[in-house]
Write an enzyme that holds these catalytic residues in place. Structure first.
Site, PDB file in Angstrom:
ATOM      1  N   CYS A  56       0.808  -1.232   0.000  1.00  0.00           N
ATOM      2  CA  CYS A  56       0.000   0.000   0.000  1.00  0.00           C
ATOM      3  C   CYS A  56       0.836   1.274   0.000  1.00  0.00           C
ATOM      4  CB  CYS A  56      -0.971   0.001   1.182  1.00  0.00           C
ATOM      5  SG  CYS A  56      -2.202  -1.297   1.046  1.00  0.00           S
ATOM      6  N   HIS A 111      -3.108   7.412   2.993  1.00  0.00           N
ATOM      7  CA  HIS A 111      -3.582   6.119   2.477  1.00  0.00           C
ATOM      8  C   HIS A 111      -4.937   5.792   3.105  1.00  0.00           C
ATOM      9  CE1 HIS A 111      -3.913   2.043   1.329  1.00  0.00           C
ATOM     10  NE2 HIS A 111      -3.597   1.548   2.512  1.00  0.00           N
ATOM     11  N   ASN A 113     -10.188   0.435   0.567  1.00  0.00           N
ATOM     12  CA  ASN A 113      -8.720   0.508   0.520  1.00  0.00           C
ATOM     13  C   ASN A 113      -8.275  -0.016  -0.845  1.00  0.00           C
ATOM     14  OD1 ASN A 113      -5.984  -0.012   0.727  1.00  0.00           O
ATOM     15  ND2 ASN A 113      -6.091  -0.817   2.813  1.00  0.00           N
TER      16      ASN A 113
END
Ligand code: UT7
Length: 334
Positions: free
Chosen positions: A113, A255, A285
């Site tokens: 990520c 994020h 996400n």
């Protein structure tokens, strides 16, 4: 070619059209809209159909970023992804070819990520080294292809998507110039976010033999704690590297893993929560695509405006984390 700085000059994104709501998931798994919303802030996520792969999303986002930058060519293509089209070769050369970019340098970069921030730093490095005058940096992931269909804790969270920016050589003090990136890792936590089988430690045959686990696994609670601490610390360091104190940060584009994480990071940095744009309610996400998708959404809603002192930050498997400061430039989205 100036090597003064790497300047963000284009932004483009792409989401697969099919949206899956929390209620859709609750029809398949032991979960509920109430649990997912209250624990994560997520309402829907987009997922690809069976004929769509990471390169398809990356090409769409890349095309839009190039158009936004008013460019038909770049000198390099970097693709941050955990879900390449194939384990071998890298997906970036295919993306570059499909975008008509010729024989430019093109490679994949894996930092889960945090991949987009690692790729952004690498792209800026190519420009600083004089190897490239412009770079297309893409984050694209299709986690729906690596999740265990029976795992409610990951299926509730992750969604598919892609986002891209164009970097060009410019002056270090102009709007859009990236500040010195902050990058970090802690491999002692490598088991917290992992796909065990399919690499050299547990080759693919272990799955065929019935004991290998081919799916993405995450130890949510431990990751949560680490994510808050590392993103807050990296963001303050990145801001400090361009001379900003915490309160100078107009927007913290973090994020999009969990709304509770975003709030905890803002609180830890003593930033008003509204300075932290939220996009995860609509897309979940999206891993390496998360930051450019959040940027694009914040620009579209007017939350992020030219001149805003902005810090980008991410945390992910590895463990990895990063942050980078940028005074937001005036760019038009395609
Ligand atoms: O992108 C890379 C970085 N990733 C992150 O930053 C993610 C960080 N972690 C998180 O966002 C959260 O830890 C999660 C959203 C993954 C989980 O939330 P949590 O509040 O930490 O829950 P938990 O893992 O402690 O689980 C609590 C309970 C468990 O049940 P038991 O064992 O207490 O009976 C889970 O099985 O909640 C259960 N659970 C669910 N229940 C309903 C987990 N997922 C679900 C679900 N629906 N979707």
């Amino acid at each position: 070619m100036s090597t003064g700085g790497a300047v963000l000059c284009g932004l483009g994104t792409w989401l697969p059209p099919h949206a899956v709501t929390n209620d859709d998931l609750a029809r398949e798994l032991d979960t509920s809209d109430e649990w997912i919303r209250s624990r994560t802030g997520i309402g829907t996520r987009h997922v690809v159909d069976v004929s769509t792969a990471t390169s398809d999303l990356a090409v769409e986002a890349g095309r839009r970023a190039l158009k936004s930058a008013g460019r038909e060519s770049v000198d390099a293509v970097l693709l941050a992804t955990t879900t390449p089209d194939h384990p071998c070769p890298a997906t970036a050369p295919l993306v570059a070819a499909r975008l008509g970019l010729g024989t430019v340098a093109a490679f994949d970069l894996g930092a889960v990520c945090t991949g987009f921030l690692y790729a952004l730093a690498t792209g800026a490095g190519l420009i600083a080294a004089g190897s490239a005058g412009s770079v297309l940096v893409i984050g694209a992931d299709v986690y729906s292809t690596i999740l265990d269909p029976a795992d409610r804790s990951t299926r509730a969270i992750f969604g598919d998507g892609a986002g891209a920016v164009v970097l060009r050589a410019g002056e270090a003090d102009e709007p859009g110039a990236l500040g010195p990136p902050v990058l970090g890792s802690d491999g002692t936590g490598s088991e917290l976010i992992i796909i065990r089988a399919g690499g050299s430690r547990e080759p693919l045959r272990t799955v065929a033999e019935g004991h290998g686990d081919p799916y993405f696994r995450m130890a949510g609670k431990a990751v949560f704690r680490n994510a808050v601490e590392r993103m807050a610390e990296a963001s303050l360091t990145a801001a400090g590297r361009v001379g900003w104190a915490a309160d100078d940060i107009d927007r913290l584009v973090a994020h999009q893993a969990n709304l509770r994480i975003l709030h905890a990071v803002a609180d830890r940095m003593r930033l008003p929560r509204h300075r932290c744009p939220v996009h995860l309610d609509q897309v979940g996400n999206t891993a390496a695509a998360s930051i450019p998708l959040a940027l694009s959404h914040a620009v579209a809603t007017g939350e992020l405006e030219p001149g805003h002192r902005t810090v980008l930050t991410a945390f992910g498997g590895g463990l990895t984390w990063g942050a980078c400061a940028v005074r937001w430039p005036a760019i038009t989205q395609a």
